[in-house]
Design an enzyme around this catalytic site. Structure first.
Site, PDB file in Angstrom:
ATOM      1  N   GLY A   8      -1.618  -1.923   5.331  1.00  8.54           N
ATOM      2  CA  GLY A   8      -2.864  -2.645   5.594  1.00  8.54           C
ATOM      3  C   GLY A   8      -3.635  -2.048   6.764  1.00  8.54           C
ATOM      4  O   GLY A   8      -3.049  -1.602   7.751  1.00  8.54           O
ATOM      5  N   GLN A  17      11.330  -1.774  16.694  1.00  7.87           N
ATOM      6  CA  GLN A  17       9.925  -1.681  17.093  1.00  7.87           C
ATOM      7  C   GLN A  17       9.493  -2.787  18.054  1.00  7.87           C
ATOM      8  O   GLN A  17       8.321  -2.906  18.385  1.00  7.87           O
ATOM      9  CB  GLN A  17       9.020  -1.640  15.860  1.00  7.87           C
ATOM     10  N   GLY A  48      -2.489 -11.340   3.013  1.00  4.16           N
ATOM     11  CA  GLY A  48      -2.613  -9.906   3.324  1.00  4.16           C
ATOM     12  C   GLY A  48      -1.531  -9.125   2.588  1.00  4.16           C
ATOM     13  O   GLY A  48      -1.812  -8.136   1.895  1.00  4.16           O
ATOM     14  N   HIS A  49      -0.303  -9.593   2.698  1.00  2.00           N
ATOM     15  CA  HIS A  49       0.809  -8.929   2.001  1.00  2.00           C
ATOM     16  C   HIS A  49       0.598  -8.975   0.482  1.00  2.00           C
ATOM     17  O   HIS A  49       0.879  -8.017  -0.225  1.00  2.00           O
ATOM     18  CB  HIS A  49       2.134  -9.634   2.327  1.00  2.00           C
ATOM     19  N   LYS A  68      -5.183  -3.780   8.743  1.00  2.14           N
ATOM     20  CA  LYS A  68      -4.974  -4.694   9.867  1.00  2.14           C
ATOM     21  C   LYS A  68      -4.243  -3.948  10.989  1.00  2.14           C
ATOM     22  O   LYS A  68      -4.531  -4.131  12.166  1.00  2.14           O
ATOM     23  CB  LYS A  68      -4.153  -5.883   9.369  1.00  2.14           C
ATOM     24  N   MET A 125       7.418  -7.229   7.251  1.00  5.25           N
ATOM     25  CA  MET A 125       8.385  -7.941   8.090  1.00  5.25           C
ATOM     26  C   MET A 125       8.487  -9.400   7.646  1.00  5.25           C
ATOM     27  O   MET A 125       9.041 -10.238   8.366  1.00  5.25           O
ATOM     28  CB  MET A 125       7.986  -7.850   9.560  1.00  5.25           C
ATOM     29  N   GLY A 126       7.914  -9.700   6.471  1.00  2.00           N
ATOM     30  CA  GLY A 126       8.077 -11.038   5.913  1.00  2.00           C
ATOM     31  C   GLY A 126       7.158 -12.085   6.496  1.00  2.00           C
ATOM     32  O   GLY A 126       6.165 -11.773   7.143  1.00  2.00           O
ATOM     33  N   SER A 161      -2.214 -13.078   9.622  1.00  2.00           N
ATOM     34  CA  SER A 161      -1.075 -12.474  10.307  1.00  2.00           C
ATOM     35  C   SER A 161       0.074 -13.464  10.291  1.00  2.00           C
ATOM     36  O   SER A 161      -0.141 -14.686  10.402  1.00  2.00           O
ATOM     37  CB  SER A 161      -1.456 -12.165  11.760  1.00  2.00           C
ATOM     38  N   SER A 162       1.289 -12.946  10.171  1.00  2.00           N
ATOM     39  CA  SER A 162       2.466 -13.827  10.212  1.00  2.00           C
ATOM     40  C   SER A 162       2.507 -14.566  11.539  1.00  2.00           C
ATOM     41  O   SER A 162       3.016 -15.679  11.634  1.00  2.00           O
ATOM     42  CB  SER A 162       3.749 -13.010  10.044  1.00  2.00           C
TER      43      SER A 162
HETATM   44  P1  AMP Z   1       3.819  -6.985   8.643  1.00  2.00           P
HETATM   45  O1  AMP Z   1       4.673  -7.857   7.787  1.00  2.00           O
HETATM   46  O2  AMP Z   1       2.944  -7.740   9.580  1.00  2.00           O
HETATM   47  O3  AMP Z   1       4.583  -5.870   9.286  1.00  2.00           O
HETATM   48  O4  AMP Z   1       2.799  -6.275   7.648  1.00  2.00           O
HETATM   49  C1  AMP Z   1       3.250  -5.576   6.523  1.00  2.00           C
HETATM   50  C2  AMP Z   1       2.080  -4.849   5.926  1.00  2.00           C
HETATM   51  O5  AMP Z   1       1.068  -5.787   5.585  1.00  2.00           O
HETATM   52  C3  AMP Z   1       1.444  -3.848   6.902  1.00  2.00           C
HETATM   53  O6  AMP Z   1       1.060  -2.684   6.189  1.00  2.00           O
HETATM   54  C4  AMP Z   1       0.244  -4.610   7.405  1.00  2.00           C
HETATM   55  O7  AMP Z   1      -0.809  -3.783   7.839  1.00  2.00           O
HETATM   56  C5  AMP Z   1      -0.148  -5.394   6.175  1.00  2.00           C
HETATM   57  N1  AMP Z   1      -0.948  -6.554   6.564  1.00  2.00           N
HETATM   58  C6  AMP Z   1      -0.601  -7.530   7.442  1.00  2.00           C
HETATM   59  N2  AMP Z   1      -1.616  -8.401   7.590  1.00  2.00           N
HETATM   60  C7  AMP Z   1      -2.624  -7.963   6.818  1.00  2.00           C
HETATM   61  C8  AMP Z   1      -3.946  -8.432   6.554  1.00  2.00           C
HETATM   62  N3  AMP Z   1      -4.438  -9.511   7.127  1.00  2.00           N
HETATM   63  N4  AMP Z   1      -4.701  -7.715   5.693  1.00  2.00           N
HETATM   64  C9  AMP Z   1      -4.216  -6.589   5.100  1.00  2.00           C
HETATM   65  N5  AMP Z   1      -2.986  -6.103   5.307  1.00  2.00           N
HETATM   66  C10 AMP Z   1      -2.197  -6.782   6.147  1.00  2.00           C
END
Ligand code: AMP
Length: 292
Positions: free
Chosen positions: A151, A65, A40-41, A153, A34-35, A189-190
């Site tokens: 992730g 979502q 992590g990304h 997470k 989601m940018g 986390s974003s």
């Molecule tokens: P999001 O942009 O938050 O939807 O995350 C996109 C992907 O990145 C998802 O598969 C998350 O689980 C992964 N992700 C987000 N934060 C982390 C983190 N701290 N460590 C590992 N993966 C992450």
């Protein structure tokens, strides 16, 4: 390393590029996000880069979502910064569709996840995982990746997607990537950018509490006691408000009865308006390094 990266906004353009690559036998690794990218990304991209010829990242804040009153509007966005980070990380194709491109019509067809979606975040965010599966299926159909990277997470999301892929014979493998943390233990986390300075200073209490819980688990302490200890530790040592703390089997997400190989200890805590989630996966052999 700086490489060429193509940014595409339309499904047709993306599929045209991918078709050419697939005809030439290239394997596609996919990183949906989601940018507002962070390390992590980047770790997901690194793994995709290592095991595939082409890396596709999507950036789409998926309205389906988010529930009413959740932080869809406040979710951080920065397309320019993201494009530069994605390029640096080694993404080949960055797919950034608009909501109109992803959802031009809504005929009301729904994908309903099973019991794994009724606990943890699913209990506090009804309908959240319906929206996740909706966008994930659309993205899998659009990209048709060989491997997709998620992730730990979002361990519940990962477990539900693994079940979905298995139950519906989706043609991608799901690759689990360990949680990436800041030096003080806060999971990247974003949403961390929305924390005030004080909330950011307090937030590492979440991982400290989970570590404590994992130690108690290894000592054979009961589920109820572990959950209570964690909630008490967080509320006594910070201004965080517990949304939930729960110890379940993983990845089934059923009540822990000691019969499965792994358990998850997961929690969600609200600091002001910002809701943070974190977890640790534990085995009967001890605390797995994947959540450290
Ligand atoms: P999001 O942009 O938050 O939807 O995350 C996109 C992907 O990145 C998802 O598969 C998350 O689980 C992964 N992700 C987000 N934060 C982390 C983190 N701290 N460590 C590992 N993966 C992450």
């Amino acid at each position: 390393m700086t490489i060429e990266m193509t940014v595409v906004h339309s499904i047709e353009a993306l599929q045209g590029m991918l078709d050419r690559n697939k005809r030439e036998g290239r394997k596609v690794g996919f990183v949906p996000t989601m940018g507002f990218l962070h390390e992590g990304h980047m770790t997901l991209v690194k793994q995709a880069r290592e095991h595939n010829d082409i890396v596709v990242m999507s950036i789409f804040v998926n309205p389906a979502q988010f529930g009413p009153g959740e932080d869809f509007e406040a979710y951080p966005r920065d397309a320019k910064r993201d494009a530069s980070l994605a390029k640096e990380a080694g993404v080949d194709i960055l797919f950034m569709p608009t909501p109109e491109e992803m959802y031009p019509l809504d005929g009301g067809v729904r994908i309903l996840p099973g019991p794994q979606s009724k606990v943890l975040c699913g209990a506090s965010r009804p309908g959240h995982f319906d929206g996740v599966l909706k966008v994930v299926l659309k993205l899998f159909n659009i990209v048709d990746p060989d491997r997709s990277y998620f992730g730990m997470k979002d361990a519940q999301q990962l477990a539900i997607i693994e079940t979905f892929v298995r139950d519906y014979n989706l043609r991608t493998s799901i690759e689990r990537v360990p949680i990436v943390r800041d030096q003080d233990g806060l999971a990247k986390s974003s949403r961390n950018v929305n924390l005030t300075e004080m909330e950011r200073a307090e937030a590492p209490v979440i991982q400290q509490a989970l570590k404590k819980g994992a130690l108690l688990f290894n000592k054979g302490v009961s589920v109820d006691e572990i959950e209570q200890e964690i909630a008490a530790f967080i509320t006594e040592n910070s201004s965080g408000i517990m949304d939930y703390v729960s110890l379940l089997s993983y990845p089934a997400l059923t009540e822990w009865d000691g019969s499965s190989d792994e358990a998850i200890l997961a929690c969600a805590v609200k600091f002001g308006k910002t809701r943070l989630i974190d977890n640790t996966i534990m085995s009967t052999k001890g605390w797995l390094t994947c959540s450290e």
